[in-house]
Scaffold this motif. Structure first.
Motif, PDB file in Angstrom:
ATOM      1  N   UNK A 102      -4.148   1.305   2.142  1.00  0.00           N
ATOM      2  CA  UNK A 102      -3.004   1.923   2.799  1.00  0.00           C
ATOM      3  C   UNK A 102      -2.012   0.827   3.183  1.00  0.00           C
ATOM      4  N   UNK A 103      -0.726   1.185   3.185  1.00  0.00           N
ATOM      5  CA  UNK A 103       0.318   0.269   3.628  1.00  0.00           C
ATOM      6  C   UNK A 103       0.735   0.696   5.034  1.00  0.00           C
TER       7      UNK A 103
ATOM      8  N   UNK B 199       2.223  -7.282  -3.107  1.00  0.00           N
ATOM      9  CA  UNK B 199       2.226  -5.877  -3.486  1.00  0.00           C
ATOM     10  C   UNK B 199       2.611  -5.743  -4.962  1.00  0.00           C
ATOM     11  N   UNK B 200       1.706  -5.148  -5.758  1.00  0.00           N
ATOM     12  CA  UNK B 200       1.936  -4.983  -7.205  1.00  0.00           C
ATOM     13  C   UNK B 200       2.484  -3.608  -7.560  1.00  0.00           C
ATOM     14  N   UNK B 201       2.035  -2.584  -6.833  1.00  0.00           N
ATOM     15  CA  UNK B 201       2.429  -1.213  -7.121  1.00  0.00           C
ATOM     16  C   UNK B 201       2.114  -0.365  -5.897  1.00  0.00           C
ATOM     17  N   UNK B 202       2.608   0.865  -5.874  1.00  0.00           N
ATOM     18  CA  UNK B 202       2.320   1.757  -4.752  1.00  0.00           C
ATOM     19  C   UNK B 202       2.582   3.204  -5.133  1.00  0.00           C
TER      20      UNK B 202
ATOM     21  N   UNK C  40       2.060   8.697   3.912  1.00  0.00           N
ATOM     22  CA  UNK C  40       1.813   7.254   3.948  1.00  0.00           C
ATOM     23  C   UNK C  40       1.768   6.714   2.531  1.00  0.00           C
ATOM     24  N   UNK C  41       1.867   5.404   2.426  1.00  0.00           N
ATOM     25  CA  UNK C  41       1.831   4.753   1.118  1.00  0.00           C
ATOM     26  C   UNK C  41       0.482   4.068   0.916  1.00  0.00           C
ATOM     27  N   UNK C  42       0.041   4.063  -0.333  1.00  0.00           N
ATOM     28  CA  UNK C  42      -1.132   3.309  -0.756  1.00  0.00           C
ATOM     29  C   UNK C  42      -0.623   2.285  -1.767  1.00  0.00           C
ATOM     30  N   UNK C  43      -1.021   1.038  -1.574  1.00  0.00           N
ATOM     31  CA  UNK C  43      -0.535  -0.013  -2.452  1.00  0.00           C
ATOM     32  C   UNK C  43      -1.652  -0.713  -3.201  1.00  0.00           C
TER      33      UNK C  43
ATOM     34  N   UNK D  37      11.811   2.443   1.240  1.00  0.00           N
ATOM     35  CA  UNK D  37      12.332   1.096   0.967  1.00  0.00           C
ATOM     36  C   UNK D  37      11.230   0.099   0.608  1.00  0.00           C
ATOM     37  N   UNK D  38      10.142   0.568   0.008  1.00  0.00           N
ATOM     38  CA  UNK D  38       9.053  -0.326  -0.398  1.00  0.00           C
ATOM     39  C   UNK D  38       9.491  -1.110  -1.627  1.00  0.00           C
TER      40      UNK D  38
END
Length: 137
Positions: A97-98, A59-62, A81-84, A105-106
């Motif tokens: 999507x993550x 994972x580089x960024x989100x 939701x998170x997108x990474x 806490x990502x």
């Protein structure tokens, strides 16, 4: 049986799920999603080959999506939701999507693996899946 949200995006089999990309037969540049031709300006080779991309990455960024997208982007049981942005190696970085992450806490640098999960259920096609990244065990 589930169907992919877009044909040619990923495949799932006994070896797990993999994104489907393209690799230039001349210079080796890898593309995702599949590309019709090499875009490397230093390459004049016309042929691309189908390539299954690695199922693991970093994972580089989100970013966290806290608003519901328009109807075109359907998600049953929508929640934030998170997108990474994930580094799959060979110069390939993919957004997705993550899944299974605590949104508060990502951690950048987390090892992730590709999975597929249902986005929504279509009355004609059944469950419609997309690819996502979850924390690698």
């Amino acid at each position: 049986m589930a169907v992919p949200v877009a044909e040619g995006l990923f495949e799932t089999g006994d070896g797990g799920s993999h994104l489907i990309g393209s690799r230039c037969a001349g210079c080796g540049t890898v593309y995702f999603p599949q590309a019709p031709g090499c875009r490397n300006p230093a390459c004049d080779h016309p042929a691309l080959e189908r390539a299954l991309l690695p199922a693991t990455g970093t994972l580089l960024s989100y970013t966290i999506q806290r608003y519901q997208p328009p109807a075109l982007f359907r998600i049953d049981d929508w929640a934030p939701y998170a997108i990474g942005l994930v580094d799959l190696g060979e110069g390939v970085e993919v957004m997705g999507m993550l899944s299974g992450f605590d949104l508060d806490a990502i951690v950048i640098g987390t090892p992730v693996r590709l999975v597929t999960n249902a986005l929504y259920t279509d009355t004609a096609r059944g469950a419609v899946e997309t690819y996502m990244f979850e924390i690698a065990a």
